[in-house]
Design an enzyme around this catalytic site. Sequence first.
Site, PDB file in Angstrom:
ATOM      1  N   LYS A   4       0.819  -1.223   0.000  1.00  0.00           N
ATOM      2  CA  LYS A   4       0.000   0.000   0.000  1.00  0.00           C
ATOM      3  C   LYS A   4       0.848   1.266   0.000  1.00  0.00           C
ATOM      4  O   LYS A   4       0.446   2.282  -0.580  1.00  0.00           O
ATOM      5  CB  LYS A   4      -0.965   0.000   1.193  1.00  0.00           C
ATOM      6  CG  LYS A   4      -2.051  -1.056   1.032  1.00  0.00           C
ATOM      7  CD  LYS A   4      -3.298  -0.776   1.829  1.00  0.00           C
ATOM      8  CE  LYS A   4      -4.379  -1.773   1.433  1.00  0.00           C
ATOM      9  NZ  LYS A   4      -5.625  -1.625   2.135  1.00  0.00           N
TER      10      LYS A   4
ATOM     11  N   LYS B  21     -10.232  -2.981  -3.951  1.00  0.00           N
ATOM     12  CA  LYS B  21     -11.038  -1.745  -4.017  1.00  0.00           C
ATOM     13  C   LYS B  21     -10.289  -0.613  -4.691  1.00  0.00           C
ATOM     14  O   LYS B  21     -10.878   0.243  -5.337  1.00  0.00           O
ATOM     15  CB  LYS B  21     -11.339  -1.250  -2.600  1.00  0.00           C
ATOM     16  CG  LYS B  21     -12.318  -2.058  -1.807  1.00  0.00           C
ATOM     17  CD  LYS B  21     -12.582  -1.294  -0.508  1.00  0.00           C
ATOM     18  CE  LYS B  21     -13.223  -2.170   0.537  1.00  0.00           C
ATOM     19  NZ  LYS B  21     -12.516  -2.211   1.795  1.00  0.00           N
TER      20      LYS B  21
ATOM     21  N   LYS C  53      -4.761  -9.722  -6.744  1.00  0.00           N
ATOM     22  CA  LYS C  53      -6.078  -9.938  -6.129  1.00  0.00           C
ATOM     23  C   LYS C  53      -7.033  -8.812  -6.510  1.00  0.00           C
ATOM     24  O   LYS C  53      -6.601  -7.682  -6.770  1.00  0.00           O
ATOM     25  CB  LYS C  53      -5.955 -10.078  -4.608  1.00  0.00           C
ATOM     26  CG  LYS C  53      -5.814  -8.789  -3.853  1.00  0.00           C
ATOM     27  CD  LYS C  53      -5.991  -8.994  -2.353  1.00  0.00           C
ATOM     28  CE  LYS C  53      -5.877  -7.653  -1.649  1.00  0.00           C
ATOM     29  NZ  LYS C  53      -7.043  -7.198  -0.952  1.00  0.00           N
TER      30      LYS C  53
HETATM   31  N1  AQP Z   1      -9.790 -10.263  -3.614  1.00  0.00           N
HETATM   32  C1  AQP Z   1     -10.238 -10.742  -2.477  1.00  0.00           C
HETATM   33  N2  AQP Z   1     -10.642 -12.026  -2.368  1.00  0.00           N
HETATM   34  C2  AQP Z   1     -11.109 -12.511  -1.206  1.00  0.00           C
HETATM   35  N3  AQP Z   1     -11.235 -11.767  -0.080  1.00  0.00           N
HETATM   36  C3  AQP Z   1     -10.856 -10.484  -0.139  1.00  0.00           C
HETATM   37  N4  AQP Z   1     -10.855  -9.487   0.769  1.00  0.00           N
HETATM   38  C4  AQP Z   1     -10.364  -8.355   0.194  1.00  0.00           C
HETATM   39  N5  AQP Z   1     -10.048  -8.586  -1.072  1.00  0.00           N
HETATM   40  C5  AQP Z   1     -10.344  -9.895  -1.329  1.00  0.00           C
HETATM   41  C6  AQP Z   1     -11.331  -9.642   2.129  1.00  0.00           C
HETATM   42  O1  AQP Z   1     -12.346  -8.666   2.331  1.00  0.00           O
HETATM   43  C7  AQP Z   1     -12.213  -8.115   3.615  1.00  0.00           C
HETATM   44  C8  AQP Z   1     -11.983  -6.612   3.357  1.00  0.00           C
HETATM   45  O2  AQP Z   1     -11.242  -6.041   4.290  1.00  0.00           O
HETATM   46  P1  AQP Z   1     -10.710  -4.551   4.177  1.00  0.00           P
HETATM   47  O3  AQP Z   1     -11.739  -3.677   3.618  1.00  0.00           O
HETATM   48  O4  AQP Z   1     -10.175  -4.236   5.494  1.00  0.00           O
HETATM   49  O5  AQP Z   1      -9.545  -4.728   3.174  1.00  0.00           O
HETATM   50  P2  AQP Z   1      -9.071  -3.770   2.088  1.00  0.00           P
HETATM   51  O6  AQP Z   1      -7.622  -4.024   1.985  1.00  0.00           O
HETATM   52  O7  AQP Z   1      -9.550  -2.386   2.244  1.00  0.00           O
HETATM   53  O8  AQP Z   1      -9.910  -4.320   0.886  1.00  0.00           O
HETATM   54  P3  AQP Z   1      -9.393  -4.628  -0.483  1.00  0.00           P
HETATM   55  O9  AQP Z   1     -10.565  -4.888  -1.331  1.00  0.00           O
HETATM   56  O10 AQP Z   1      -8.369  -5.683  -0.362  1.00  0.00           O
HETATM   57  O11 AQP Z   1      -8.821  -3.238  -0.982  1.00  0.00           O
HETATM   58  P4  AQP Z   1      -7.373  -2.729  -1.221  1.00  0.00           P
HETATM   59  O12 AQP Z   1      -6.440  -3.896  -1.346  1.00  0.00           O
HETATM   60  O13 AQP Z   1      -7.517  -1.972  -2.492  1.00  0.00           O
HETATM   61  O14 AQP Z   1      -7.100  -1.820  -0.079  1.00  0.00           O
HETATM   62  C9  AQP Z   1     -11.047  -8.847   4.305  1.00  0.00           C
HETATM   63  O15 AQP Z   1     -11.515  -9.943   5.053  1.00  0.00           O
HETATM   64  C10 AQP Z   1     -10.234  -9.322   3.133  1.00  0.00           C
HETATM   65  O16 AQP Z   1      -9.483 -10.489   3.423  1.00  0.00           O
END
Ligand code: AQP
Length: 345
Positions: free
Chosen positions: A129, A215, A212
């Site tokens: 990140k 968001k 993966k």
């Molecule tokens: N791609 C995924 N497949 C399965 N599970 C996923 N999770 C996130 N991405 C995947 C699970 O969703 C929950 C979200 O938790 P969070 O909102 O605290 O995580 P995050 O990092 O903001 O969400 P993202 O979507 O991963 O966004 P980015 O990486 O863009 O910040 C957790 O249980 C996670 O495991």
Amino acid sequence: MPVEMNAKSTTANTNPSVKKRVFSGIQPSGNLHLGNYLGALRNWVQTQSEYDNIFCIVDLHAITLPVDPKELHNDIRQLAALYIACGLDPQRCKLFVQSHVHEHAEASWVMCCFTPMGWLNRMTQFKTKAGENTESVGTGLYCYPVLMACDILLYQTHYVPVGDDQRQHIELTRDLAQRFNALYGQQVFTIPEAQIRTVGARVMALDDPTNKMSKTDPNPNSRINMLDDAQTIKRKIARAATDSMRLVTFDATRPGITNLLTIYQALTGQSQETIEEEFAGKGYGEFKAALTDHLVATLAPIQKRYHELMDDQRVLEGILKQGAEQARPIAAATLQHVKEVIGLG
Ligand code: AQP
């Protein structure tokens, strides 16, 4: 050790007097997607009658990266509405906003003082990140795993249902709890276990199945958002990366089609063999059309309920207020115990 689960199996007791506690949360950072649903939210819904459930909207985590105040306020309500629209029942779950229970922030400071820098230096999500900006990002992004550990530990949690990407953070939570308990010779914290499903735990990006689904991916076609309409879903699935072999089979060397098949498997609950038989001799076009139908059928009722909830936000506000009132005494008792053993106050 993480508890690995089949899509529909669990060993939890259904007797209310001995229910194990489950805690989990999602950041209100917009664009809730299919990975969040299949990796986390849907699993919370499926097992909610078997556990003592606490589900949080982790807004303090959302401010670890720059965020517009109005958007954050709206994203918190949207996520609360999606929690309920996906099937979380406020009668069976405590649903609340993290910043409404101030013990999370206070416990996080205390536990930061007990967390070796080396442990945080090893966290891969910070590296991903922060990217090239390790000098300029806020310290909160670095300390994020300690806040997450406190979210879990404050509630004497037994199980944390999450996607595969959270494995390392749950291991850190366990290490912190064990170290703290050992230091003071008392069972201050329950040692939690990650609960990670075997199917859907890592949904991959549609455009690049080696990453993966996420968001914050700048390409909106990389993910199916929970609020995407039927036309958008159809277009995104039609564009999703596959390969030139045109064989609808699970094959780790072809991550594009395997990712789409895994989504299909998670949605239908069918075995890999049954799915491969269903599409034997058929092309990617036919498979993608069937996948689109399942996605639309799954998301349409969720979206309908979501819009009803967003139309009358007084109901939502009431649910969140009640959830915070129910959660706070549990968090406060743990924090009080922590302060006593340390000698604070
Ligand atoms: N791609 C995924 N497949 C399965 N599970 C996923 N999770 C996130 N991405 C995947 C699970 O969703 C929950 C979200 O938790 P969070 O909102 O605290 O995580 P995050 O990092 O903001 O969400 P993202 O979507 O991963 O966004 P980015 O990486 O863009 O910040 C957790 O249980 C996670 O495991």
